[in-house]
Design a protein around this motif. Structure first.
Motif, short mmCIF file in Angstrom:
data_model
loop_
_atom_site.label_atom_id
_atom_site.label_comp_id
_atom_site.label_asym_id
_atom_site.label_seq_id
_atom_site.Cartn_x
_atom_site.Cartn_y
_atom_site.Cartn_z
N ARG A 274 0.81 -1.22 0.00
CA ARG A 274 0.00 0.00 0.00
C ARG A 274 0.85 1.27 0.00
O ARG A 274 0.37 2.34 0.38
CB ARG A 274 -0.97 0.00 1.19
CG ARG A 274 -1.98 -1.14 1.11
CD ARG A 274 -3.02 -1.05 2.20
NE ARG A 274 -3.88 0.11 2.04
CZ ARG A 274 -4.26 0.91 3.03
NH1 ARG A 274 -3.81 0.70 4.26
NH2 ARG A 274 -5.06 1.92 2.81
N ASP A 275 2.10 1.15 -0.46
CA ASP A 275 2.96 2.33 -0.51
C ASP A 275 2.61 3.14 -1.77
O ASP A 275 3.35 3.16 -2.76
CB ASP A 275 4.43 1.89 -0.51
CG ASP A 275 5.35 3.08 -0.33
OD1 ASP A 275 4.84 4.17 0.03
OD2 ASP A 275 6.56 2.93 -0.58
N ALA A 276 1.46 3.76 -1.75
CA ALA A 276 0.93 4.48 -2.91
C ALA A 276 -0.08 5.48 -2.36
O ALA A 276 -0.18 5.65 -1.15
CB ALA A 276 0.25 3.49 -3.86
N ARG B 156 -3.29 6.11 -0.92
CA ARG B 156 -4.21 5.14 -0.30
C ARG B 156 -5.65 5.63 -0.35
O ARG B 156 -6.17 6.16 0.62
CB ARG B 156 -3.82 4.93 1.17
CG ARG B 156 -2.46 4.32 1.40
CD ARG B 156 -2.11 4.29 2.88
NE ARG B 156 -1.73 5.60 3.43
CZ ARG B 156 -2.45 6.29 4.31
NH1 ARG B 156 -3.58 5.84 4.77
NH2 ARG B 156 -2.02 7.47 4.75
#
Ligand code: PLP
Length: 373
Positions: A38-40, A42
């Protein structure tokens, strides 16, 4: 003799002598929300997408080794939280998020032969905790064709066995609300039931039954600090209700259910109402922009009072979520929810995140060849 190593499927005769969970656990589907990678941006889980109050961040730096090695004490913070909400301390219990609140309510009130009533589509953790305590007792009332709450249908579903009723307002994943008068009507129609109103998304809407929870004898309200307050990772929520019901919940809860870091920063989060108002305003403005953007793109959606919007993409829902991910924006595919085939949910963040989300959406819809209808 060597010990068993449990890697391959076990021979049937061994499987039968190993510990078995309760039948309700065997029967329940596993809940695995897509939390990996989920390093985007969110826009998938409806958390605060920006930050908690700066005063919370400052407070975090003051946590001492002594504080970390000491068991947390919930009571004094409950007094602060109760006072903040205009309630008495014995009308509030802090929990490990609303997830734990749901669990405690089911543990305290549901016997195996009871029924519990929820509205669908709704939040999956209700199903999990209800099925654990009252296997087979979960009753779901379908939304009407616009996914709105259907009061007559809901009232008609209450039976003498109904022990727990849960209604979320605003609801997840629809963003629809239930008027206060309807919630009070439900509580009046089911005096033998605990009526839990889940106000996880209250701040983005504004209407509440919290002041009623102190004196309507069967009404309790849950609030989370994971959404508007931005403390999702600290896991803290609250249950408010008449002291009689809260007393039962206290009996079934661990005294250490809320960690000391959450307890340390919660007064700071509550005190900074200016920051909260700023964040909520960003979301409310952003929500209007997203709904206007969807109108312009011709994408059908459900008018929302929460920090997300549910859109009806149709058969290309998976392609859309994948195309958005390639652009660094996460959305949540809700297609497996009842009545939600083809539906995708987008969280509303702060202004620049909304801009990025809408731009990615327009590009992604073009890329996958989406057309209205
Ligand atoms: C309606 C609703 N209730 C409760 C929760 C759980 O909140 P918490 O993070 O406090 O466990 C969520 C989280 O998404 C939710 O959507």
């Amino acid at each position: 003799m060597s010990l068993l190593t449990v890697r391959d499927p076990l021979p049937v005769q061994i499987e039968t002598i190993l510990p078995q969970p309760r039948a309700a656990v065997l029967a329940m589907p596993a809940y695995h929300p897509p939390l990996a990678g989920r390093d985007a941006l969110r826009l998938d889980f409806n958390e605060n997408t920006f930050s908690p109050s700066p005063t919370v961040l400052e407070k975090l730096h003051t946590i001492t080794p002594a504080a970390l090695t000491t068991y947390p004490e919930r009571g004094p913070v409950e007094v602060i939280v109760a006072r903040h909400h205009g309630l008495e301390a014995d009308q509030v219990i802090l929990t490990n998020g609303v997830d734990e609140a749901i669990h405690l309510i089911c543990v305290a009130f549901l016997d195996a032969s009871d029924e519990a009533l929820i509205f669908t589509p709704g939040f999956f953790m209700y199903d999990v905790s209800i099925e654990m305590m009252a296997p087979g007792g979960l009753r779901k009332v379908q939304a009407n064709s616009t996914l709105a709450f259907d009061l007559p249908r809901f009232l008609a579903a209450i039976t003498p066995r109904t022990k727990l009723i849960i209604v979320a307002s605003p609801n997840n994943p629809t963003g629809a609300t239930v008027p206060r008068a309807d919630l009070l009507a439900i509580a009046a129609a089911a005096p033998h039931s605990v009526v839990m109103v889940d106000e996880a998304y209250f701040h983005f809407h504004g209407e509440t039954v919290l002041p009623d929870a102190g004196h309507v004898p069967n009404l309790i309200v849950t609030r989370t600090f994971s959404k508007a307050y931005g403390l999702a990772n600290l896991r803290v929520g609250m249950i408010a209700g008449p002291s009689r019901l809260i007393g039962f919940l206290r009996k079934v809860s661990s005294p250490y259910n809320v960690n000391g870091i959450a307890l340390a920063v919660l007064p700071n989060a509550l005190a900074d109402q200016q920051y909260l108002a700023w964040y909520v305003d960003e979301v409310r403005v952003g929500r209007q922009r997203i709904m206007a953007g969807l109108d312009a793109l011709g994408v059908p959606y459900f008018p929302s009072e929460a920090n997300f919007v549910l859109m009806n993409i149709g058969p290309l829902h998976q392609e859309l979520v994948a195309a958005m991910r390639r652009r660094g924006v996460l959305l949540r595919d809700r297609s497996t929810d009842p009545e939600c085939d083809g539906f995708v949910r987008m969280t509303v963040g702060v202004a620049e995140q909304v801009t990025q989300g809408l731009a990615a959406l327009a590009e992604s819809l073009g890329e996958i060849g989406w057309t209205h209808g």
